[in-house]
Motif scaffolding. Structure first.
Motif, PDB file in Angstrom:
ATOM      1  N   UNK A 125      67.746   9.369  20.280  1.00 42.46           N
ATOM      2  CA  UNK A 125      67.268   8.150  19.954  1.00 42.46           C
ATOM      3  C   UNK A 125      68.049   6.944  19.859  1.00 42.46           C
ATOM      4  N   UNK A 126      69.435   7.219  19.170  1.00 45.08           N
ATOM      5  CA  UNK A 126      70.615   6.273  19.271  1.00 45.08           C
ATOM      6  C   UNK A 126      71.946   7.029  19.789  1.00 45.08           C
ATOM      7  N   UNK A 137      82.547  -1.195  22.377  1.00 42.74           N
ATOM      8  CA  UNK A 137      81.305  -0.412  21.729  1.00 42.74           C
ATOM      9  C   UNK A 137      80.166  -0.660  22.612  1.00 42.74           C
ATOM     10  N   UNK A 138      79.718   0.527  23.075  1.00 44.59           N
ATOM     11  CA  UNK A 138      78.474   0.327  23.653  1.00 44.59           C
ATOM     12  C   UNK A 138      77.290   1.037  22.945  1.00 44.59           C
ATOM     13  N   UNK A 139      76.110   0.833  22.854  1.00 50.03           N
ATOM     14  CA  UNK A 139      75.011   1.214  22.221  1.00 50.03           C
ATOM     15  C   UNK A 139      73.878   1.425  23.122  1.00 50.03           C
ATOM     16  N   UNK A 153      75.868  -6.071  20.148  1.00 52.13           N
ATOM     17  CA  UNK A 153      76.155  -4.802  19.505  1.00 52.13           C
ATOM     18  C   UNK A 153      77.152  -5.295  18.063  1.00 52.13           C
ATOM     19  N   UNK A 154      77.369  -6.553  18.268  1.00 50.88           N
ATOM     20  CA  UNK A 154      78.576  -6.987  17.421  1.00 50.88           C
ATOM     21  C   UNK A 154      78.207  -6.661  15.670  1.00 50.88           C
ATOM     22  N   UNK A 155      77.029  -7.064  15.590  1.00 50.77           N
ATOM     23  CA  UNK A 155      76.560  -7.064  14.189  1.00 50.77           C
ATOM     24  C   UNK A 155      75.391  -5.985  14.064  1.00 50.77           C
ATOM     25  N   UNK A 156      75.280  -5.037  14.824  1.00 48.22           N
ATOM     26  CA  UNK A 156      74.249  -4.149  14.891  1.00 48.22           C
ATOM     27  C   UNK A 156      74.071  -3.215  14.009  1.00 48.22           C
ATOM     28  N   UNK A 157      72.869  -3.040  13.448  1.00 48.29           N
ATOM     29  CA  UNK A 157      72.631  -1.976  12.326  1.00 48.29           C
ATOM     30  C   UNK A 157      71.817  -0.787  12.779  1.00 48.29           C
ATOM     31  N   UNK A 158      72.054   0.259  12.588  1.00 48.19           N
ATOM     32  CA  UNK A 158      71.348   1.554  13.182  1.00 48.19           C
ATOM     33  C   UNK A 158      70.080   1.758  12.327  1.00 48.19           C
ATOM     34  N   UNK A 159      69.140   1.806  13.142  1.00 53.77           N
ATOM     35  CA  UNK A 159      67.912   1.958  12.478  1.00 53.77           C
ATOM     36  C   UNK A 159      67.770   3.222  11.908  1.00 53.77           C
ATOM     37  N   UNK A 162      71.248   3.285   9.112  1.00 51.23           N
ATOM     38  CA  UNK A 162      71.272   2.222   8.145  1.00 51.23           C
ATOM     39  C   UNK A 162      72.722   1.524   7.931  1.00 51.23           C
ATOM     40  N   UNK A 163      73.840   2.138   8.881  1.00 52.47           N
ATOM     41  CA  UNK A 163      75.087   1.449   8.909  1.00 52.47           C
ATOM     42  C   UNK A 163      75.140   0.519   9.731  1.00 52.47           C
ATOM     43  N   UNK A 164      76.188  -0.302   9.644  1.00 51.96           N
ATOM     44  CA  UNK A 164      76.326  -1.882  10.277  1.00 51.96           C
ATOM     45  C   UNK A 164      77.755  -1.454  11.087  1.00 51.96           C
ATOM     46  N   UNK A 165      77.395  -2.091  12.210  1.00 52.81           N
ATOM     47  CA  UNK A 165      78.831  -1.965  13.218  1.00 52.81           C
ATOM     48  C   UNK A 165      79.398  -3.398  13.313  1.00 52.81           C
TER      49      UNK A 165
END
Length: 253
Positions: A125-126, A137-139, A153-159, A162-165
């Motif tokens: 999924x991710x 970083x690639x997402x 992706x600079x302020x991305x939060x994983x669905x 719940x972690x933020x990049x």
């Protein structure tokens, strides 16, 4: 010879591909940091399995698909515990929902494309790829049944996690849902020592406070005892005055 380039009927699902976990210290440090911090994050979730460099077999038939070893994988809905490999058909058919790859200089464009195709086909999924050498970083996020590249992706939060990049010129920082940054093993050990020291200091302060409270209680008891002694002396004096025919209340006036 790579043991995964052929199928051994006596060992169709080997637990090692004969390759090193990482090719350099930077790649290894990131692999361990992400894996260990995710372990800590989900330590109280018995239904979340986290692993690093573990072979994932998506189907029993090796002729249809060989395994792949993500640098880090996270499988929700699967119990914690030791595994020699992740055989999806033995895991309730659940594919790891989140996968991380730390790119090394030897990872070719074709190899990375093959990994993306594998994860796309088998239900991730991710998908996160971090290149520490390039600080890139690639997402990819599954949308409409396919893994789609995310533009910002600079302020991305994983669905899922719940972690933020946070990607800056200084490098990548990953924050847990409480806003605490992921730490290296050394930093985690130092934090544990520091927290233990703070706990000892807090315990010592509590003991001192208890001792002061006990001393205060003792002084209060002594004061009460002295007051009781004074009261008893006053009673005895009043009795003696009465025996002499003197009214102590009148004498006090």
């Amino acid at each position: 010879m790579n043991p995964l380039s052929y199928i051994d009927p006596d060992d169709p699902y080997p637990e090692s591909d004969g390759q090193p976990m990482a090719e350099n210290t930077q790649q290894y440090d990131w692999l361990v940091k992400i894996k260990e911090n995710l372990e800590i994050l989900f330590a109280d979730r018995p239904d979340v399995f986290v692993a690093g460099d573990l072979l994932w077999y998506p189907v029993p038939d090796r002729r249809l698909a060989g395994p792949i070893a993500p640098d880090v994988l996270v499988a929700f809905g699967r119990p914690k515990g030791r595994r020699g490999s992740y055989k999806q058909w033995e895991e309730g058919g659940i594919a790891p929902q989140v996968v991380f790859e730390i790119r090394s200089p030897s990872n070719s464009v074709k190899e990375m494309a093959d990994k993306l195709a594998f994860y796309d086909l088998y239900g991730v999924e991710e998908y996160y790829v971090y290149d520490p050498a390039e600080n890139a970083l690639r997402i990819w996020l599954r949308q409409a049944g396919r893994l789609a590249a995310m533009a910002h992706v600079g302020g991305w939060t994983s669905p899922r996690l719940g972690v933020r990049f946070a990607l800056t010129a200084a490098g990548l920082t990953v924050f847990d849902p409480a806003g605490r940054p992921f730490l290296s093993s050394v930093e985690l050990a130092r934090r544990a020592v520091s927290e233990a020291a703070r706990a000892e200091q807090a315990g010592a302060r509590a003991e001192r406070a208890d001792a002061r409270a006990e001393q205060a209680d003792a002084r209060a008891e002594q004061a009460d005892a002295r007051a009781e002694q004074e009261r008893q002396r006053a009673e005895r004096l009043a009795k003696r005055l009465l025996a002499l025919g003197i009214d102590p209340d009148a004498a006090a006036d």
